[in-house]
Design an enzyme around this catalytic site. Sequence first.
Site, PDB file in Angstrom:
ATOM      1  N   GLY A  72      57.232  83.572  18.099  1.00  0.00           N
ATOM      2  CA  GLY A  72      57.805  82.283  18.464  1.00  0.00           C
ATOM      3  C   GLY A  72      59.289  82.397  18.695  1.00  0.00           C
ATOM      4  O   GLY A  72      59.779  83.442  19.113  1.00  0.00           O
ATOM      5  N   SER A  73      59.976  81.313  18.400  1.00  0.00           N
ATOM      6  CA  SER A  73      61.404  81.262  18.719  1.00  0.00           C
ATOM      7  C   SER A  73      62.215  82.065  17.710  1.00  0.00           C
ATOM      8  O   SER A  73      61.773  82.331  16.582  1.00  0.00           O
ATOM      9  CB  SER A  73      61.883  79.814  18.689  1.00  0.00           C
ATOM     10  OG  SER A  73      61.846  79.351  17.355  1.00  0.00           O
ATOM     11  N   GLY A 120      61.785  82.431  13.753  1.00  0.00           N
ATOM     12  CA  GLY A 120      61.689  83.799  13.252  1.00  0.00           C
ATOM     13  C   GLY A 120      62.703  84.081  12.163  1.00  0.00           C
ATOM     14  O   GLY A 120      62.411  84.778  11.191  1.00  0.00           O
ATOM     15  N   GLU A 171      57.916  88.741  16.567  1.00  0.00           N
ATOM     16  CA  GLU A 171      57.965  88.788  18.028  1.00  0.00           C
ATOM     17  C   GLU A 171      58.636  87.511  18.471  1.00  0.00           C
ATOM     18  O   GLU A 171      57.992  86.478  18.632  1.00  0.00           O
ATOM     19  CB  GLU A 171      56.555  88.881  18.614  1.00  0.00           C
ATOM     20  CG  GLU A 171      55.764  90.084  18.178  1.00  0.00           C
ATOM     21  CD  GLU A 171      56.253  91.383  18.790  1.00  0.00           C
ATOM     22  OE1 GLU A 171      57.024  91.337  19.758  1.00  0.00           O
ATOM     23  OE2 GLU A 171      55.859  92.455  18.273  1.00  0.00           O
TER      24      GLU A 171
END
Lengths: 500, 500, 500, 500
Positions: A230-231, A235, A252
Site C-alpha cells: 500500500g501507501s 507502510g 511493498e
Amino acid sequence: MQHRDLLSRLGLELPADGAGLSVRSPIDGAALGVAPVTPASEIPEVAARAQRAFEAWRSVPAPRRGELVRLLGEELRDAKEDLGRLVTLEMGKIFQEGLGEVQEMIDICDFAVGLSRQLYGLTIASERPGHAMRETWHPMGPCAVISAFNFPVAVWAWNAALALVCGDPVIWKPSEKTPLTALACQRIFERAVARFGDAPADLLQVVNGGRDVGEALVASPLVPIVSATGSTRMGREVALKVAERFARPILELGGNNAMIVAPSADLDMAVRAIVFSAVGTCGQRCTTLRRLIVHKDVRDTLLPRLKAAYASVPIGNPLESGVLVGPLNDKGAFDGMQRALEQAKADGGTVTGGGRALADQYPDAWYVQPAIVEMPGQTDIVRHETFAPILYVLTYETLEEAIALQNAVPQGLSSCIFTTDIREAESFLSAAGSDCGIANVNIGPSGAEIGGAFGGEKETGGGRESGSDAWKGYMRRQTATVNYSRALPLAQGIKFEIAG
Amino acid sequence: MQHRDLLSRLGLELPADGAGLSVRSPIDGAALGVAPVTPASEIPEVAARAQRAFEAWRSVPAPRRGELVRLLGEELRDAKEDLGRLVTLEMGKIFQEGLGEVQEMIDICDFAVGLSRQLYGLTIASERPGHAMRETWHPMGPCAVISAFNFPVAVWAWNAALALVCGDPVIWKPSEKTPLTALACQRIFERAVARFGDAPADLLQVVNGGRDVGEALVASPLVPIVSATGSTRMGREVALKVAERFARPILELGGNNAMIVAPSADLDMAVRAIVFSAVGTCGQRCTTLRRLIVHKDVRDTLLPRLKAAYASVPIGNPLESGVLVGPLNDKGAFDGMQRALEQAKADGGTVTGGGRALADQYPDAWYVQPAIVEMPGQTDIVRHETFAPILYVLTYETLEEAIALQNAVPQGLSSCIFTTDIREAESFLSAAGSDCGIANVNIGPSGAEIGGAFGGEKETGGGRESGSDAWKGYMRRQTATVNYSRALPLAQGIKFEIAG
Amino acid sequence: MQHRDLLSRLGLELPADGAGLSVRSPIDGAALGVAPVTPASEIPEVAARAQRAFEAWRSVPAPRRGELVRLLGEELRDAKEDLGRLVTLEMGKIFQEGLGEVQEMIDICDFAVGLSRQLYGLTIASERPGHAMRETWHPMGPCAVISAFNFPVAVWAWNAALALVCGDPVIWKPSEKTPLTALACQRIFERAVARFGDAPADLLQVVNGGRDVGEALVASPLVPIVSATGSTRMGREVALKVAERFARPILELGGNNAMIVAPSADLDMAVRAIVFSAVGTCGQRCTTLRRLIVHKDVRDTLLPRLKAAYASVPIGNPLESGVLVGPLNDKGAFDGMQRALEQAKADGGTVTGGGRALADQYPDAWYVQPAIVEMPGQTDIVRHETFAPILYVLTYETLEEAIALQNAVPQGLSSCIFTTDIREAESFLSAAGSDCGIANVNIGPSGAEIGGAFGGEKETGGGRESGSDAWKGYMRRQTATVNYSRALPLAQGIKFEIAG
Amino acid sequence: MQHRDLLSRLGLELPADGAGLSVRSPIDGAALGVAPVTPASEIPEVAARAQRAFEAWRSVPAPRRGELVRLLGEELRDAKEDLGRLVTLEMGKIFQEGLGEVQEMIDICDFAVGLSRQLYGLTIASERPGHAMRETWHPMGPCAVISAFNFPVAVWAWNAALALVCGDPVIWKPSEKTPLTALACQRIFERAVARFGDAPADLLQVVNGGRDVGEALVASPLVPIVSATGSTRMGREVALKVAERFARPILELGGNNAMIVAPSADLDMAVRAIVFSAVGTCGQRCTTLRRLIVHKDVRDTLLPRLKAAYASVPIGNPLESGVLVGPLNDKGAFDGMQRALEQAKADGGTVTGGGRALADQYPDAWYVQPAIVEMPGQTDIVRHETFAPILYVLTYETLEEAIALQNAVPQGLSSCIFTTDIREAESFLSAAGSDCGIANVNIGPSGAEIGGAFGGEKETGGGRESGSDAWKGYMRRQTATVNYSRALPLAQGIKFEIAG
C-alpha cells in the site's frame, strides 16, 4: 443482477445491506453487496487459531504442503474467468487485466509447488574435525497479509502461495474497498482444502474491516510476519509497529517509476510501452509509469506520437472488450489527481488531458482522461506518487543526468530504459545506475514476471515478494553445527581447558 | 606503563586526560587513556564523506575491493598479538579469547576475499521470448556499525569485511567502553589502505562518543544500513528509528541461550561445554549459556560435577596464562548480577557462587564467582538476559517439555542439546524444535564459526551477520529484464493493444 | 648464465645434461637443464601415495585445507617475478603474460580460500514427516592434472587450488616441454606445506615424463579424477580411458574461437582486441582468436587497420620490454603453421604475413609474422585448430549467418561479438546464439577471469575449471535422508506392509 | 482379454503377432502384444527430427515449456491407475509399486514445472570496471534416454520432465522387455501436447528395438546427451561411445547396496526396511538391498526375525492385493540367481530360501523365494550385482570395519545405516563414511524421493538424475562477460598495448 450470478458462482451470498463493508463498483457506483467484518477485538482469537494451525502445519512435509497449493492452482484455473470478472467489477481494472491478475495467482502457485521440494538451506564446510554444519529454513509462524485495492487478489496469492508452502498460515486483511474478491478467494481456497483432505483448520482466515482491524493484526504478538502492500504512509505505520516487537515486515509501498528514452530507442516500442504502463489500470498500479525522462533529441518526435496515442486510448466500462482504461477507484482518487495537476501547473507544467470523462454516462463513477504533463523540472509534485494516470515528462542531455533524475525520488520500486545501445543499457543496470528494485530494458516498468523478486528499497519499503528467494521472507533460518566427534574443539582455535 | 607501549605499537598516542572518553581497564580499574570523541553535530558531515566514498567505491570492481580486505587480513595477522592483548586490556576477556576474537577477524577477511568474486545474483528463465531476466546485487551505501563492549573488534570485522567487499563504506560507532580497540583497528585498516593505493578516502570512519552520537548516526538519511549489536532495549530504539526512514537494520540483540542435557549425553563433554559457554568471557557473550535444562535422570550426576568444575575455574587477571575467568566489565554489571541473584532466590532458587572475588587485590575491578542457580521453574528472572555468569538450572522429563522450556523466552539467539540419540538431535533441529537462529548438537551455544550466518529471531532482532549469504544484507537486489526482441509481450499473457 | 640464477632462486638445481627431459628455451633454443622423469612403472606407487594422502586429507576440515592454499598464494606472491620469468623462458610467452599467468594462480588461491568455508551442499525439503534430506559434497580422491605447454603453471593452479581445498591430493603431469616451471611450482608448494605444519605427505606429486607416464596415470584405478588440458586428439584418448573405468574427466581441449564484428562495433576497440587475442602468446592460447567474422559493411574499414596494426606489432625476445609477440614453441609448431597457410591458399585464401621472423638472430628459435588470411568461406582448414597466430577472415551479412558460421566448427570453447547493439549482443548470448562455453561482448575470446567457469562443449571436451561451481568437479555428491521418526513411510506414498 | 481393455484405454492397439517386439507378461508368460520397432537405419532421421524440434523448442521460453510438462503431469494423474497396472503387467512389480512409479512421474513433473521459472545461472562479480559477468544455462540438444525394464516409466519421466523443461527434445529407447509402457507414455504425452497447442513436432520419439537401435542412437552426432540406465556392462559401452564423440553421458548403472545394522538400531524398523528393500520388486531395483552388514551383537536377534519375515512374505500375482513379491522378469534372471546362490554356497555361504515358487501355477513365469545368504566374508559373488532377491549377510565389530565393507565393492549407488547413535550416523555420512551417492539413516537404500539427486560414483557411472541441480545435466553452461565501458582492460592486470 448479473453480478449476483457471478458472486453466487463464486460462493458468495451476501446481504444487499446491513452492517459490514458496503461495496460499490467503481464502474458505475452500483452496490455489489455488504461484506461481513471481523471486529478488531476478535483479532487475538484469529491469531490464536492461526497459531494452532501453525503448530500442525509446520510439521506437515513441505511437498505435501505444496500439494495444497497445487490444488489451489487448479481451483484458480477453474475459477479464472469468474474471479477475473469480479476483480474488474470490484476494482475497476479492465477484464484482460483481471484475467492477468488471476493468471499471476496461478503462476505463483505453480512456482510454489516446485519450491515445496526445494526450500534449500546449505550444508557448509566446518572448520572443526568431526563437525557438520548446516543451515535449514523452518516455518516461521502466522503471516499477516495486508493488501491494497489495486491488486486485490494477486498480491495475496504471491504471499499466500509462498507462506503456505513455507509452513505459515495466512491471515488476510484485504483493502476495505475489495472485500468481495478476498471472500471469493477464501471460497476457492476452501475447495482446495476440501480436496486436500487433512489440512489443519484456519490455514487461511480473511478478516475484513477498517483500519482498526489492520492495526490489531499488525500488533498481534502471535504474528511474526507482516506483509503489507500500500501507501508509504501506511507502510511506515506498519513498519514502526512491527519494529517495536521485532517481527518481520515485508513491505511493498510506493513507486514513482520512470522510463528513460534514449536517442537510440525504438520509438514504436517505446510509445506502446509508455501507454500500457502509464494508463493501464488507470494509473493505479504500484509500478505505473509516472515519469518519462526523454532525451532532448527524441522528445519532439516522441511527444506528439504519445499524445496521439493517448487521444486514441479507449476509456470506458472495463468489462467491455476493447476498452483499455477503466475508472479511477473513487472520488478521492479523482480529487487527488486534480490537485496534483493543479500543483504541476503551478510549478510550470503543461497539462494535456487529465479531465473527467464519461461523467454523463457514469455520474457515480470517476473516469478520467489520462494526463501528460510536460514539466520544466522534477519538482516536489513529480517526486510524489499520485495514484492516477499522470505522466510527467522531463528532458535530459546525458545518461548520467537521466539516471540522476531517475534516482532523485524517495521511492525505489521500478524503472526502465529504452535504448538499443548496450553501453547505455548495462550502465543503467550497473551499480551506478538505477537504484530501483526493478530495472528493465526495452520494457516498461510494470508487469513483472513472478519468477523474479518483486520490490524495492527506499520508501518502497525494502521487501521482496514472489520469485527468486523471496520465500526466505516467510521462514526462519537455523544455523546448526553437529559435533559427532568425542572432542570439543573451539572455533577460532581458542584454548579453554578446565582442569576437570 | 606497559600498556603505553602496546598502544604505541598499535599507533595510538592518546592523552592521559582531557575531554573525550576516559577508558579504564576492567582488569584493575587503571586508566588507559582518553579517546577523542566525534560530536553528534558532526555526524552529517561524516555521513556525507561516507556517501562520497560510496560513489567511488561502488564502481570499483568487487574483486579489487576484496584486495583491500585481503590486505586488512594480512595487517590483522601481523597485529594479532597486540590487538588481542588490547582487547583483553580494554574489555577484560582472557587473552586466549582476545586472540580468538582477532582470529575471527582474520577468518572473515579470508571469507570476504573469496566472496569478492562471487556476490552471486541469478540469471532466471523468463516467460517471454526474446527476454533475459537476471538479478544482480549492487552496493547499497554507507553502513553504520554500532558495536558492543563485549566483542569490541570481531563484530566490527564481521560487518566491515562484508560491507567493504560489497561496496559499502563503514561508519563505526564502538561502545563507549571500548574506544581504544576501535581506534587501533582504524590504524590497522589505514595501513591496509596505504598498501592498497587508490582507495577513496573515508571508507572507514570511527566515531567515538555517547548515545547522542549513535542516535545521530541511526537517524542519518545518508546511511541506508544500520548494523547494531547490543541490548534489546537499544536495539528496539534503533529498529524504530531505522523503520521510520525505511532503512535496513541488521540487529544482533539479546540472547538467553540454553542447553538441553539428555539422558544419553556424554556428560564429560557436557561439563566442559557448560563451563566454557557459561563462565567464559565472565558470562558476557551474547551467546553465553544462561539456562541449563537437564533431564531428571542425569541431573544428580551432572550437577555435582558441574559445581566441582565451577569451584576449580581459575579467576583472575585475564592477561595471565591459566586464568579462565576475568572481571565483569564494571560495577553496573556486578550490581545487575547481584540483583538477579536476589530475585532468583526470591523466586525459590538455590544459588551456588555468585559473590565478588579478588576484591582485595583489585578494589577497583569487579571479579565474581560464577553462579549456578537451581530454579524451581522458569520464572521472569530466568527469562531475562542478565549479562553476567549466572547459569539457571531447570529439570525436564520429556524432550517436548525441554524444547518448550527452551523456546519460552523472548530471545532467540543460540541453543544446544547434548545427546547421542539421533532422534532427539534431529527433533531439536527440526521445524518443531529449537526456535533459535543457532542450534547446536554436542557443542555449547557459543563460539560460532564465521562460515554460518549468525543471529536469531524474536528479541534477538532478526539480523544475520558473518557467513552464508549474510552479505546480502549489505547490498541491494535488482531484478532486471532485458527485452532484446522487437516485440513487446506482456507478462501473464495480458493483451493490451493500442490502435496507433 | 642468468637463467641459472633464476632457477636457483626457484629452488631448482638441475643437471645440464644426462637422463631426463632436456629443456630448451623457445626464445633462442638454449639449453635450460635436464629435468628428472618419473618412470611410468612408478605411477602405481605414486597413486598409492596419493591415496594415503587422501585418506588423511579428506578428514582435515576444509577451512584448514584452505589455509594451505592461502599460504600457497602467499608464496606465489613472493615468487611472482621469478616464476613469471621462468614461464617466459621455458614457454616463450612475453613476460607480461608470464606475470599474468602467475597472477591467475594467486587469484585462484584467494578464491579457493573463500570456497574452503563454503563447498555448499543443500538441505532439501523431504516429503516424509520426521525425515531430513540433505546433499553434501565430499572429497573424491586423488586428482591427476595433465597440463599443456602453453599455460605451464596457471592451469595446474586452477586445478590444484580447488582440488586441495576440496580434499583431493594432486598428481601433476606437466607438458614434456615445460617440466621446469612445474618443478618450480612444486618447490613453492613445499614452502607453503612447511609453513602449514601438519599436512600429510604427497599432497602434490609432480611426475615428469613422456606419453607413457600420462597413460599410466590416466589408467590408474586409484585416480578418480583426471583433469586434462591439451589437444582434442589427446583429450579423446584420455576420455576413452577414463570412461572405461568410470572415472571423472575434466577436459579442456581445443578451441577455434571467433569474433563477430558487427556494423555498430567500436572499431578502435575491436582492432585492439583482435590483435591481443590473435597474436598474443603467438597464437598459442586455447582461447586465441582464430576466426574473424566481419560484417560486409565494416570489412573494408577494419581490415586495413588490422593489417597496419599487425605490421607494427613488435616481435622478438619475450623477456624484453615492449615486445608483444614471442616465438612459437618449436619447429613442429612452425611447420604446422606453414602447412595450414599453404592449405588456406589452396582453398582460395589470401595470406598476409605468416613467414618466419628473426631467423638470423635466433637460428634455433621459431619466430613468425602473425598471419591474416582472407578466406572465401569456412573451409576445412578454418574449422581446424592450428596452434599458431593465423587469423582467418570471413564475411557475413546477417547476424543469423554470422552465428551459424561461428557455431559451425567442431570446437566450442570461446567466442565473442563486437557490437554496441543490445539486440545483437543478447541474441549472441541467447539459447540460439553462440554455442561456446565462453561468450563475450566487446572483449576478445581470451583472457577469462577466474571467477567464471572455464571450458566448453563439443570437442572442447565439456569440462569446467576455475570459478562458479567448477569445484564440484573435484568432489562427490552425497544425497542423504535421515529418518528421525519411529515410522517408516515410503516415498511416493507406496504401501508395503509385511504382516510381521 | 482384460489386458486388451487396459491397452485400449491407454491408446494402444497392437497386433497379437507379426514383426516387432513380442511382449510377454512375466506374471504368467501370456502374450501381451507385438510392439513395432524402429530400424537402426532410421535413427539418423529420428535424430534429425529431434534436432529440428530442438531448434524451435530452445527458443520457447522455459516457463512455457514448463506448461507442457504441467499438462503431462495432469495427464499422468488421469492415467495413473491404468499406467500403473500396465507397469505391473509388463514388468511384474506389484501394483502398489506400479502406482508408486507413476506417482514418481507426477512428482517430477510438478518439480520440473517449478524449475521452468528457475534454471538459475549466476551473475558474478567481475574484476574489471565496466564489465558484467554472468553464467547462463542454455538448452543443449536432443537427449537420448535409454531405460531399463525394472523402472519402465519413472526413469524416462525423470529424464524427460527435466529435458523438456530445459529445452531438449527426447528420444526414448526403452528396454526391449517393456515397449508397451513406453508406447503408453507416448500416447499420454501426445495428449499433453495436443492440449498445449503449439509445440514443435517430435519433442518425444519412442524408438523400440534391440541393441542395434540403442547403438545407433548412442553414436548419433546429433544427440549431445545420452542418459542410460542399466547394467554396468551396457553403461561402459555407452560411456565409451559417448566419450569418443565428446557427448555427455548421464549414467545410472549397477548398485550393490548395503545396510549396516548397528547395536543401537531399532530392530523393528530395521526388519521392515530390510524386507521392503531386499525383496520388493523381487530384488530387481537398482537400489535393492543386497548386502546386510550386521553388528555381531545384534546378529543373533535380527536374523531369526528376518527369516521369519521372509517366510511370511506373500509371493504371487503382483496384480493381486496383498501380494508383496511378484515374479522375476524372465528365465535368464532366474538362472542368474541360481548360479549366484551356487557360487555363494561354494564360497562358504549358507542359503535360506532362493528356490523357485509357484511353478505349478505359473509354469511360464519365474517366481522365487527370496534368499538370505549368510556369508563368511565379502567374496567375489557378494561384490557382484545379481539382479534378484538375494540378501548377503555379513558381520562386523567396529563401525570402521562396517564402512570399509560397505565401500569395498565396485558399485557406488545406495547405502544406509540403522542406528540411533548420532555419532555413528554422522560418521557414516561424513567424508570418511559411505562412498555412495545415496546414504540414508534409518531408512533402506531404496525408494528415493525425487527432490534429491539420484545416482552414484564408481561403476554406478557418476550420473545424477531427478532433483537438486541434476537439471544442469541437460543444459550447457555459458560464461559471458559484457564490456560496457569504452576501455579494454585485460584480466589479471596484463598490459598489452599496441602502438596503433
